[in-house]
Design an enzyme around this catalytic site. Structure first.
Site, mmCIF file in Angstrom:
data_model
loop_
_atom_site.group_PDB
_atom_site.id
_atom_site.type_symbol
_atom_site.label_atom_id
_atom_site.label_comp_id
_atom_site.label_asym_id
_atom_site.label_seq_id
_atom_site.Cartn_x
_atom_site.Cartn_y
_atom_site.Cartn_z
ATOM 1 N N ASN A 9 0.870 -1.176 0.000
ATOM 2 C CA ASN A 9 0.000 0.000 0.000
ATOM 3 C C ASN A 9 0.911 1.231 0.000
ATOM 4 O O ASN A 9 1.478 1.586 1.029
ATOM 5 C CB ASN A 9 -0.889 -0.032 1.254
ATOM 6 C CG ASN A 9 -1.712 1.233 1.428
ATOM 7 O OD1 ASN A 9 -1.797 2.059 0.512
ATOM 8 N ND2 ASN A 9 -2.317 1.386 2.597
ATOM 9 N N LYS A 11 0.189 4.282 -0.341
ATOM 10 C CA LYS A 11 -0.441 5.491 0.237
ATOM 11 C C LYS A 11 -0.169 6.697 -0.660
ATOM 12 O O LYS A 11 -0.097 6.553 -1.869
ATOM 13 C CB LYS A 11 0.035 5.698 1.681
ATOM 14 C CG LYS A 11 -0.161 4.427 2.524
ATOM 15 C CD LYS A 11 -0.042 4.648 3.996
ATOM 16 C CE LYS A 11 -0.234 3.314 4.719
ATOM 17 N NZ LYS A 11 -0.267 3.433 6.153
ATOM 18 N N HIS A 95 -9.683 1.316 4.756
ATOM 19 C CA HIS A 95 -8.405 1.516 5.446
ATOM 20 C C HIS A 95 -8.635 2.472 6.618
ATOM 21 O O HIS A 95 -9.415 3.421 6.517
ATOM 22 C CB HIS A 95 -7.356 2.084 4.489
ATOM 23 C CG HIS A 95 -5.989 2.047 5.090
ATOM 24 N ND1 HIS A 95 -5.573 2.996 5.992
ATOM 25 C CD2 HIS A 95 -4.976 1.159 4.961
ATOM 26 C CE1 HIS A 95 -4.340 2.681 6.386
ATOM 27 N NE2 HIS A 95 -3.952 1.586 5.778
ATOM 28 N N GLU A 97 -7.017 4.854 7.722
ATOM 29 C CA GLU A 97 -6.768 6.277 7.421
ATOM 30 C C GLU A 97 -7.973 6.898 6.722
ATOM 31 O O GLU A 97 -8.234 8.094 6.860
ATOM 32 C CB GLU A 97 -5.484 6.405 6.587
ATOM 33 C CG GLU A 97 -4.250 6.179 7.465
ATOM 34 C CD GLU A 97 -3.041 5.612 6.746
ATOM 35 O OE1 GLU A 97 -2.997 5.646 5.499
ATOM 36 O OE2 GLU A 97 -2.130 5.118 7.444
ATOM 37 N N GLU A 167 -5.585 -4.803 10.546
ATOM 38 C CA GLU A 167 -4.565 -3.783 10.762
ATOM 39 C C GLU A 167 -4.864 -3.021 12.046
ATOM 40 O O GLU A 167 -5.669 -2.077 12.045
ATOM 41 C CB GLU A 167 -4.567 -2.795 9.590
ATOM 42 C CG GLU A 167 -4.245 -3.420 8.257
ATOM 43 C CD GLU A 167 -3.657 -2.390 7.304
ATOM 44 O OE1 GLU A 167 -2.512 -2.574 6.879
ATOM 45 O OE2 GLU A 167 -4.337 -1.398 7.006
ATOM 46 N N GLY A 173 2.253 2.389 10.776
ATOM 47 C CA GLY A 173 3.228 3.466 10.630
ATOM 48 C C GLY A 173 3.927 3.863 11.923
ATOM 49 O O GLY A 173 4.594 4.882 11.987
ATOM 50 N N SER A 208 3.135 -1.946 10.306
ATOM 51 C CA SER A 208 4.588 -1.960 10.526
ATOM 52 C C SER A 208 5.235 -3.313 10.226
ATOM 53 O O SER A 208 6.184 -3.694 10.911
ATOM 54 C CB SER A 208 4.924 -1.512 11.959
ATOM 55 O OG SER A 208 4.526 -0.168 12.142
HETATM 56 P P1 PGA Z 1 2.621 0.389 7.663
HETATM 57 O O1 PGA Z 1 1.180 0.582 6.943
HETATM 58 O O2 PGA Z 1 3.182 -0.914 7.137
HETATM 59 O O3 PGA Z 1 3.418 1.570 7.241
HETATM 60 O O4 PGA Z 1 2.363 0.344 9.110
HETATM 61 C C1 PGA Z 1 0.308 -0.498 6.758
HETATM 62 C C2 PGA Z 1 -0.989 0.003 6.171
HETATM 63 O O5 PGA Z 1 -1.469 1.058 6.595
HETATM 64 O O6 PGA Z 1 -1.578 -0.640 5.271
#
Ligand code: PGA
Length: 246
Positions: A9, A11, A95, A97, A167, A173, A208
């Site tokens: 992903n 982003k 997601h 976010e 997640e 992140g 992460s």
């Molecule tokens: P990250 O993001 O691996 O940077 O924690 C995962 C995601 O949001 O899909």
């Protein structure tokens, strides 16, 4: 047998040059036939170019979001037809976010999941609890509700056509990964909620994931791959995670 899958992903990162370089590096390092399925989700403006670059490769293409609508006066939205038109096979829905910064409710996410199915895309439904919810013992409640909204809207057979990504919001992140056992607990709960229909569904872990944490996570019986953010922006790390899924 569930085929492991790793999805990157990206982003809101990259540029024309940076993204094509990243893809070229991934393709360079991920040649030949593999057991694991791999896909990347670049930002919208780069999808069409990525599709050309990925043509005839073993890396699939996905988008990060989808409109509930098919076409028309919906400024700024992108429809499922447009995504398939440029070569996408997967799309992320719900997601954290998008739930957090764009107010997406579980009901809207369920509509997006259905919109993806209607257009022959594989939706990747993201679910997960915040740190406060985990500390208050609400993890299963929250995830159960996020899942049930989609089950009610699409039915279990519909949900079973997609992929789930667990997640935990506190792990995205932040560099904090759930331990393999913590993740396995939630994955097994998700499978229980989905019942027999869920037996063949892929349930990914995200938050992460790094090359050194991937192997332990993938060793758990209900973890079928990963949704990778930060580490998917470095070809070497991303490919190392893909290799761990084999
Ligand atoms: P990250 O993001 O691996 O940077 O924690 C995962 C995601 O949001 O899909």
């Amino acid at each position: 047998m569930r085929r492991q899958i790793v999805i990157g992903n990206w982003k809101m990162n990259g540029s024309v040059t940076a993204n094509s370089e990243l893809l070229a590096e991934i393709l360079d390092q991920w040649t030949g036939v593999h057991q694991a399925e791999v896909a990347v989700c670049p930002p919208y403006p780069y999808l069409a170019a990525a599709a050309v670059q990925l043509d005839n490769s073993n890396v699939g293409l996905g988008a990060q979001d989808i409109s509930t609508q098919s076409s028309g006066a919906y400024t700024g939205e992108i429809s499922g037809d447009m995504l398939t038109d440029v070569g996408c096979r997967y799309v992320l829905v719900g997601h954290s976010e998008r739930r957090e910064y764009h107010g997406e409710t579980s009901e809207l996410v369920a509509e997006k999941f259905q919109a993806a199915l209607d257009k022959g895309l594989t939706p990747v439904l993201c679910v997960g609890e915040t740190l406060a919810e985990r500390e208050n013992g609400k993890t299963f409640d929250v995830i159960g509700q996020q899942l049930l909204a989609v089950v009610e809207h699409c039915g279990l057979p519909g949900v079973a056509k997609g992929i789930i990504a667990y997640e935990p919001v506190w792990a995205i992140g932040t560099g904090k990964t759930a331990t393999p056992e913590m993740a396995q607990d939630v994955h097994s709960y998700i499978r229980e909620v989905l019942g027999p229909e869920g037996d063949q569904m892929r349930i990914l872990y995200g938050g992460s994931v790094k090359p050194d944490s991937a192997e332990g996570l993938f060793g758990q019986k209900d973890i079928d791959g990963a949704l990778v953010g930060g580490a998917s922006l470095k070809a070497e790390d991303f490919v190392a995670i893909c290799r761990a899924a084999e």
